[in-house]
Design an enzyme around this catalytic site. Structure first.
Site, PDB file in Angstrom:
ATOM      1  N   ASP A  23       0.689  -1.282  -0.008  1.00 54.06           N
ATOM      2  CA  ASP A  23      -0.136   0.142  -0.034  1.00 54.06           C
ATOM      3  C   ASP A  23       0.715   1.352  -0.001  1.00 54.06           C
ATOM      4  O   ASP A  23       0.544   2.178   0.451  1.00 54.06           O
ATOM      5  CB  ASP A  23      -0.787  -0.039   1.241  1.00 54.06           C
ATOM      6  CG  ASP A  23      -1.898  -1.212   1.167  1.00 54.06           C
ATOM      7  OD1 ASP A  23      -2.396  -1.474  -0.047  1.00 54.06           O
ATOM      8  OD2 ASP A  23      -2.315  -1.659   2.348  1.00 54.06           O
ATOM      9  N   LYS A  26       2.071   1.809  -5.406  1.00 57.03           N
ATOM     10  CA  LYS A  26       2.821   1.400  -6.549  1.00 57.03           C
ATOM     11  C   LYS A  26       1.987   1.551  -7.757  1.00 57.03           C
ATOM     12  O   LYS A  26       2.250   2.006  -8.640  1.00 57.03           O
ATOM     13  CB  LYS A  26       3.176   0.008  -6.354  1.00 57.03           C
ATOM     14  CG  LYS A  26       4.346  -0.461  -5.440  1.00 57.03           C
ATOM     15  CD  LYS A  26       4.823  -1.899  -5.466  1.00 57.03           C
ATOM     16  CE  LYS A  26       3.746  -2.850  -5.166  1.00 57.03           C
ATOM     17  NZ  LYS A  26       3.091  -2.505  -3.809  1.00 57.03           N
ATOM     18  N   THR A  27       0.637   1.020  -7.578  1.00 55.24           N
ATOM     19  CA  THR A  27      -0.112   1.139  -8.777  1.00 55.24           C
ATOM     20  C   THR A  27      -0.852   2.340  -9.023  1.00 55.24           C
ATOM     21  O   THR A  27      -0.740   2.903 -10.400  1.00 55.24           O
ATOM     22  CB  THR A  27      -1.581   0.292  -8.711  1.00 55.24           C
ATOM     23  OG1 THR A  27      -1.023  -1.008  -8.013  1.00 55.24           O
ATOM     24  CG2 THR A  27      -2.424   0.050  -9.618  1.00 55.24           C
ATOM     25  N   LYS A  48       1.718  -7.131 -14.493  1.00 53.48           N
ATOM     26  CA  LYS A  48       1.695  -7.344 -13.118  1.00 53.48           C
ATOM     27  C   LYS A  48       1.688  -8.867 -12.934  1.00 53.48           C
ATOM     28  O   LYS A  48       0.802  -9.618 -12.878  1.00 53.48           O
ATOM     29  CB  LYS A  48       0.154  -6.916 -12.397  1.00 53.48           C
ATOM     30  CG  LYS A  48      -0.047  -7.256 -10.821  1.00 53.48           C
ATOM     31  CD  LYS A  48       0.455  -6.089  -9.993  1.00 53.48           C
ATOM     32  CE  LYS A  48       0.172  -6.310  -8.651  1.00 53.48           C
ATOM     33  NZ  LYS A  48       0.773  -5.328  -7.589  1.00 53.48           N
ATOM     34  N   ASP A  65      -5.607  -4.156  -8.840  1.00 54.33           N
ATOM     35  CA  ASP A  65      -4.604  -3.218  -9.416  1.00 54.33           C
ATOM     36  C   ASP A  65      -4.309  -3.343 -10.896  1.00 54.33           C
ATOM     37  O   ASP A  65      -3.819  -2.610 -11.718  1.00 54.33           O
ATOM     38  CB  ASP A  65      -3.332  -3.664  -8.759  1.00 54.33           C
ATOM     39  CG  ASP A  65      -3.337  -2.931  -7.197  1.00 54.33           C
ATOM     40  OD1 ASP A  65      -4.000  -2.301  -6.942  1.00 54.33           O
ATOM     41  OD2 ASP A  65      -2.577  -3.674  -6.463  1.00 54.33           O
ATOM     42  N   GLU A 127       4.885  -4.291 -12.813  1.00 53.57           N
ATOM     43  CA  GLU A 127       4.756  -3.685 -11.057  1.00 53.57           C
ATOM     44  C   GLU A 127       4.954  -4.911 -10.299  1.00 53.57           C
ATOM     45  O   GLU A 127       4.356  -6.134 -10.430  1.00 53.57           O
ATOM     46  CB  GLU A 127       3.355  -3.308 -10.932  1.00 53.57           C
ATOM     47  CG  GLU A 127       2.982  -2.777  -9.609  1.00 53.57           C
ATOM     48  CD  GLU A 127       1.554  -2.520  -9.471  1.00 53.57           C
ATOM     49  OE1 GLU A 127       1.024  -2.684  -8.324  1.00 53.57           O
ATOM     50  OE2 GLU A 127       1.128  -1.796 -10.451  1.00 53.57           O
ATOM     51  N   GLY A 128       5.560  -4.897  -9.169  1.00 59.02           N
ATOM     52  CA  GLY A 128       5.889  -5.761  -7.988  1.00 59.02           C
ATOM     53  C   GLY A 128       4.582  -5.770  -7.183  1.00 59.02           C
ATOM     54  O   GLY A 128       3.552  -5.270  -7.555  1.00 59.02           O
ATOM     55  N   ASN A 187       5.070   9.325  -2.546  1.00 55.81           N
ATOM     56  CA  ASN A 187       3.458   9.347  -2.514  1.00 55.81           C
ATOM     57  C   ASN A 187       2.835   9.411  -0.996  1.00 55.81           C
ATOM     58  O   ASN A 187       3.211   8.744  -0.079  1.00 55.81           O
ATOM     59  CB  ASN A 187       3.005   7.731  -3.025  1.00 55.81           C
ATOM     60  CG  ASN A 187       1.546   7.753  -2.939  1.00 55.81           C
ATOM     61  OD1 ASN A 187       0.818   8.649  -3.455  1.00 55.81           O
ATOM     62  ND2 ASN A 187       0.856   6.631  -2.532  1.00 55.81           N
ATOM     63  N   GLN A 188       2.248  10.691  -0.910  1.00 54.47           N
ATOM     64  CA  GLN A 188       1.570  11.060   0.598  1.00 54.47           C
ATOM     65  C   GLN A 188       0.683  10.184   0.963  1.00 54.47           C
ATOM     66  O   GLN A 188      -0.745  10.730   0.554  1.00 54.47           O
ATOM     67  CB  GLN A 188       1.481  12.584   0.564  1.00 54.47           C
ATOM     68  CG  GLN A 188       1.231  13.163   1.935  1.00 54.47           C
ATOM     69  CD  GLN A 188       2.583  13.227   2.554  1.00 54.47           C
ATOM     70  OE1 GLN A 188       3.658  13.699   2.000  1.00 54.47           O
ATOM     71  NE2 GLN A 188       2.728  12.789   3.821  1.00 54.47           N
TER      72      GLN A 188
END
Length: 236
Positions: A23, A26-27, A48, A65, A127-128, A187-188
């Protein structure tokens, strides 16, 4: 061993999207990068390779995702290629595989990724899942997949208390694994994070990689155009 023929002569720029934790965003960042590339008229693809956390739709498991990635790529790609390995429970992939009586290997995942890498595009994002060392079986992790593909890494830092340690340790691990940290995104995720600017400045001074952007907390309503406007893909 990585397939050096493919790694040395990519058909496009390929990057592995890693996060400091589950969380971290990433996406969100991956789709924002895809949107930014689309705005520039670039052709995009995404993979993915493995996802845990999915629901049945039209008789098949679908991960949110992966669906978000599918909605942003410009080149048509069947869901089974974009997300070849998917499990229903939202748990660690290796545990989900065990519960399903299956075994996932890096060689399998790399093969799926290379199948997409053979398609023409300008930008490909892989994407991991979870953080850098998330296991895929009892001996391998998703970090091994990035190494196998020799993919430069974009690190998504979930800005919250503890992010400095998570980000610096992850960046250290990426470099020790022999990969390039191509860039990072802040990413806030905690809108009430104390000293957010000071933490960002600390990361800028220590990560030794270009910052692609700083995404503010967006709440429940995600505006991908707003995310894309926060990201500078010209650095890549």
């Amino acid at each position: 061993m990585p397939n050096t023929d493919i790694a040395a002569k990519p058909r496009h720029k390929s990057y592995f999207i890693a996060g400091t934790d589950t969380d971290a965003g990433k996406t969100l960042v991956a789709t924002g990068l895809l949107r930014a590339a689309k705005q520039r008229g670039l052709r995009t693809l995404a993979v993915k390779p493995v996802a845990a956390g999915a629901e049945m739709s039209d008789g098949a498991l679908r991960n949110d995702d992966a669906l978000n990635l599918a909605a942003e790529i410009t080149e048509a790609l069947p869901y089974a290629q974009l997300n070849p390995v998917v499990f229903a429970p939202p748990i660690a992939p290796h545990i989900a595989a065990q519960q399903a009586g299956k075994r996932v290997t890096v060689a399998q995942l790399a093969g799926f990724c290379r199948g997409v890498m053979m398609r023409p595009a300008d930008l490909l994002l892989i994407e991991g899942a979870g953080g850098w060392r998330v296991p895929v079986n009892d001996r391998e992790s998703l970090a091994d997949l990035a190494v196998e593909l020799q993919a430069p890494v974009i690190l998504v830092v979930g800005m919250k208390l503890g992010c400095l340690n998570h980000a610096l340790l992850t960046a250290e691990a990426i470099r020790r694994d022999g990969l390039t940290l191509a860039g990072w995104v802040a990413n806030q995720i905690d809108p009430n994070m104390a000293c957010a600017d000071e933490n960002f400045a600390s990361l800028e001074a220590r990560l030794m990689a270009p910052c692609l952007g700083r995404v503010p907390h967006l709440g429940a309503a995600t505006d991908l155009d707003a995310v894309a406007n926060c990201l500078d893909i010209s650095i890549l």
